[in-house]
Design a protein around this motif. Structure first.
Motif, PDB file in Angstrom:
ATOM      1  N   THR A  97       0.820  -1.213   0.000  1.00  0.00           N
ATOM      2  CA  THR A  97       0.000   0.000   0.000  1.00  0.00           C
ATOM      3  C   THR A  97       0.858   1.270   0.000  1.00  0.00           C
ATOM      4  O   THR A  97       0.371   2.360  -0.312  1.00  0.00           O
ATOM      5  CB  THR A  97      -0.985  -0.056   1.187  1.00  0.00           C
ATOM      6  OG1 THR A  97      -1.761  -1.252   1.040  1.00  0.00           O
ATOM      7  CG2 THR A  97      -1.924   1.131   1.236  1.00  0.00           C
ATOM      8  N   LEU A 100       0.564   3.207  -3.140  1.00  0.00           N
ATOM      9  CA  LEU A 100      -0.534   4.175  -3.244  1.00  0.00           C
ATOM     10  C   LEU A 100      -0.124   5.519  -2.624  1.00  0.00           C
ATOM     11  O   LEU A 100      -0.398   6.583  -3.185  1.00  0.00           O
ATOM     12  CB  LEU A 100      -1.780   3.593  -2.546  1.00  0.00           C
ATOM     13  CG  LEU A 100      -3.052   4.429  -2.527  1.00  0.00           C
ATOM     14  CD1 LEU A 100      -3.508   4.800  -3.914  1.00  0.00           C
ATOM     15  CD2 LEU A 100      -4.169   3.664  -1.805  1.00  0.00           C
ATOM     16  N   SER A 184      -8.060   5.323  -2.091  1.00  0.00           N
ATOM     17  CA  SER A 184      -8.680   4.252  -1.310  1.00  0.00           C
ATOM     18  C   SER A 184      -7.971   2.929  -1.537  1.00  0.00           C
ATOM     19  O   SER A 184      -7.518   2.637  -2.634  1.00  0.00           O
ATOM     20  CB  SER A 184     -10.167   4.102  -1.688  1.00  0.00           C
ATOM     21  OG  SER A 184     -10.764   3.108  -0.865  1.00  0.00           O
ATOM     22  N   ASN A 185      -7.896   2.154  -0.453  1.00  0.00           N
ATOM     23  CA  ASN A 185      -7.533   0.745  -0.541  1.00  0.00           C
ATOM     24  C   ASN A 185      -8.781  -0.015  -0.098  1.00  0.00           C
ATOM     25  O   ASN A 185      -8.919  -0.379   1.058  1.00  0.00           O
ATOM     26  CB  ASN A 185      -6.347   0.441   0.385  1.00  0.00           C
ATOM     27  CG  ASN A 185      -6.049  -1.046   0.451  1.00  0.00           C
ATOM     28  OD1 ASN A 185      -6.488  -1.822  -0.397  1.00  0.00           O
ATOM     29  ND2 ASN A 185      -5.321  -1.460   1.472  1.00  0.00           N
ATOM     30  N   GLU A 239      -6.109   1.380  -4.939  1.00  0.00           N
ATOM     31  CA  GLU A 239      -5.372   0.112  -4.865  1.00  0.00           C
ATOM     32  C   GLU A 239      -6.316  -1.003  -5.305  1.00  0.00           C
ATOM     33  O   GLU A 239      -7.528  -0.934  -5.110  1.00  0.00           O
ATOM     34  CB  GLU A 239      -4.890  -0.156  -3.422  1.00  0.00           C
ATOM     35  CG  GLU A 239      -4.148  -1.491  -3.328  1.00  0.00           C
ATOM     36  CD  GLU A 239      -3.483  -1.769  -1.994  1.00  0.00           C
ATOM     37  OE1 GLU A 239      -2.903  -0.839  -1.394  1.00  0.00           O
ATOM     38  OE2 GLU A 239      -3.527  -2.941  -1.561  1.00  0.00           O
ATOM     39  N   HIS A 240      -5.727  -2.035  -5.948  1.00  0.00           N
ATOM     40  CA  HIS A 240      -6.543  -3.185  -6.357  1.00  0.00           C
ATOM     41  C   HIS A 240      -5.678  -4.431  -6.429  1.00  0.00           C
ATOM     42  O   HIS A 240      -4.457  -4.370  -6.244  1.00  0.00           O
ATOM     43  CB  HIS A 240      -7.232  -2.902  -7.699  1.00  0.00           C
ATOM     44  CG  HIS A 240      -6.299  -2.442  -8.770  1.00  0.00           C
ATOM     45  ND1 HIS A 240      -5.362  -3.274  -9.338  1.00  0.00           N
ATOM     46  CD2 HIS A 240      -6.138  -1.227  -9.364  1.00  0.00           C
ATOM     47  CE1 HIS A 240      -4.682  -2.595 -10.243  1.00  0.00           C
ATOM     48  NE2 HIS A 240      -5.124  -1.346 -10.274  1.00  0.00           N
ATOM     49  N   ASP A 265       3.535  -2.401  -7.812  1.00  0.00           N
ATOM     50  CA  ASP A 265       4.083  -2.344  -6.453  1.00  0.00           C
ATOM     51  C   ASP A 265       5.546  -2.806  -6.473  1.00  0.00           C
ATOM     52  O   ASP A 265       6.120  -3.058  -7.536  1.00  0.00           O
ATOM     53  CB  ASP A 265       3.211  -3.151  -5.477  1.00  0.00           C
ATOM     54  CG  ASP A 265       3.180  -4.634  -5.811  1.00  0.00           C
ATOM     55  OD1 ASP A 265       4.074  -5.118  -6.526  1.00  0.00           O
ATOM     56  OD2 ASP A 265       2.239  -5.312  -5.347  1.00  0.00           O
ATOM     57  N   ARG A 271      -0.883  -2.704  -9.127  1.00  0.00           N
ATOM     58  CA  ARG A 271      -1.408  -2.541  -7.771  1.00  0.00           C
ATOM     59  C   ARG A 271      -2.256  -1.289  -7.579  1.00  0.00           C
ATOM     60  O   ARG A 271      -3.165  -1.267  -6.742  1.00  0.00           O
ATOM     61  CB  ARG A 271      -0.222  -2.534  -6.793  1.00  0.00           C
ATOM     62  CG  ARG A 271      -0.548  -2.396  -5.341  1.00  0.00           C
ATOM     63  CD  ARG A 271      -1.387  -3.514  -4.814  1.00  0.00           C
ATOM     64  NE  ARG A 271      -0.660  -4.764  -4.761  1.00  0.00           N
ATOM     65  CZ  ARG A 271      -1.254  -5.955  -4.532  1.00  0.00           C
ATOM     66  NH1 ARG A 271      -2.547  -6.028  -4.333  1.00  0.00           N
ATOM     67  NH2 ARG A 271      -0.537  -7.049  -4.525  1.00  0.00           N
ATOM     68  N   VAL A 272      -1.952  -0.231  -8.327  1.00  0.00           N
ATOM     69  CA  VAL A 272      -2.657   1.034  -8.149  1.00  0.00           C
ATOM     70  C   VAL A 272      -3.031   1.596  -9.521  1.00  0.00           C
ATOM     71  O   VAL A 272      -2.173   1.702 -10.396  1.00  0.00           O
ATOM     72  CB  VAL A 272      -1.758   2.070  -7.414  1.00  0.00           C
ATOM     73  CG1 VAL A 272      -2.392   3.449  -7.418  1.00  0.00           C
ATOM     74  CG2 VAL A 272      -1.485   1.617  -5.975  1.00  0.00           C
TER      75      VAL A 272
END
Ligand code: GLN
Length: 280
Positions: A97, A100, A184-185, A239-240, A265, A271-272
């Motif tokens: 994270t 992000l 957002s995550n 984030e995903h 990431d 990742r983002v």
């Protein structure tokens, strides 16, 4: 018994129990009981462990051997160099994270602005950003009052005055507000993902992990709704999961976001994803 012998035994037990990081776990648990930093262990590992609470350490090692996350056992986790109080009410902050946070900082080129973090949990993203951009106003929102209380404590713990936290269900409590950055995550794991039966995630709140539509439901909702809350030159950053980049990019394009892109990431996984606010 010497502390290093004690550690070796505990690590052996955790390894047998299937921990992916047995030595680190044992060190973190021991430091917690002793009230010392990990660097202390490297200097004083040859000391004898006479006067400390064996029972407490043994109980923590046993709980870890049963799979409980170290972050919950010691009540904290480090993220972006900040030690954050962490409880089973929230997801445990993850190094992934930080991608992000780095992306949000890159977009925050002016000295002041407003950032909204949705589903803030421990407040990790909001606080990491706030400490790097003291001129910005940061708002973290979470549906869980326990998470909002925790994030507020974490801000106080680090004396971060430019981040506030509020209870809310995504955008529902935000009236007529505009943000330069929305991050957002969200939960993004499919409910039948075998990953949910393994490791720390078994102990984390499902509401922070699992979303409908094969994990995409909240990501899609955020893409749709965020457009109304972004300043004209604002960015949405989400984030995903590592296989969801294409879906999220498609959703962003579909809703009219511009300059849509996906970032990887530290492990080189998508990742983002981000997009510039749609023109109005
Ligand atoms: N990245 C986390 C995991 O795979 C999930 C976090 C989330 O759902 N937001 O365990």
């Amino acid at each position: 018994m010497r502390l290093d012998t004690l550690l070796k035994r505990a690590a052996g037990r955790l390894e047998q129990a299937g921990s992916p990081s047995p030595r680190l776990d044992a060190e973190v648990l021991l430091c917690h009981v002793l009230g010392v930093e990990r660097s202390w262990l490297y200097t004083w590992g040859d000391r004898h462990a006479e006067s400390f609470s064996w029972a407490r350490f043994e109980a923590l090692v046993a709980a870890r051997a049963e799979g409980q996350p170290v972050a919950y056992l010691v009540g904290e986790r480090e993220f972006w160099g900040l030690r954050l109080a962490t409880t089973p009410a929230t997801l445990i902050p993850r190094p992934d994270t930080e991608t992000l946070v780095a992306a949000a900082l890159e977009k925050a080129t002016s000295g002041s602005g407003r950032l909204l973090d949705l589903g803030t949990g421990t407040g990790a993203i909001a606080l990491a950003f706030a400490i790097e951009r003291p001129g910005w106003e940061v708002l973290g929102v979470d549906r869980e009052p326990a998470a909002v209380a925790l994030a507020t404590d974490n801000a106080a713990r680090h004396g971060i005055a430019n981040a506030r936290f509020r209870v809310g269900d995504w955008f529902n409590e935000l009236v007529e507000e505009r943000f330069d950055l929305i991050v957002s995550n969200p939960p993004y794991i499919a409910d039948d993902d075998p990953h949910l039966g393994q490791g720390d995630v078994r102990f984390e709140p499902r509401s922070a992990l699992v979303a409908g539509e094969a994990g995409l439901a909240d990501l899609h909702a955020l893409v749709r709704k965020a457009a109304s809350y972004l300043a004209p030159s604002g960015w949405l950053l989400l984030e995903h999961g590592l296989t969801q980049g294409e879906d999220v990019r498609r959703a962003l394009h579909g809703r009219g976001y511009r300059e849509v892109a996906t970032l990887e990431d530290l492990g080189g996984r998508e990742r983002v994803s981000l997009g510039h606010a749609p023109l109005r």
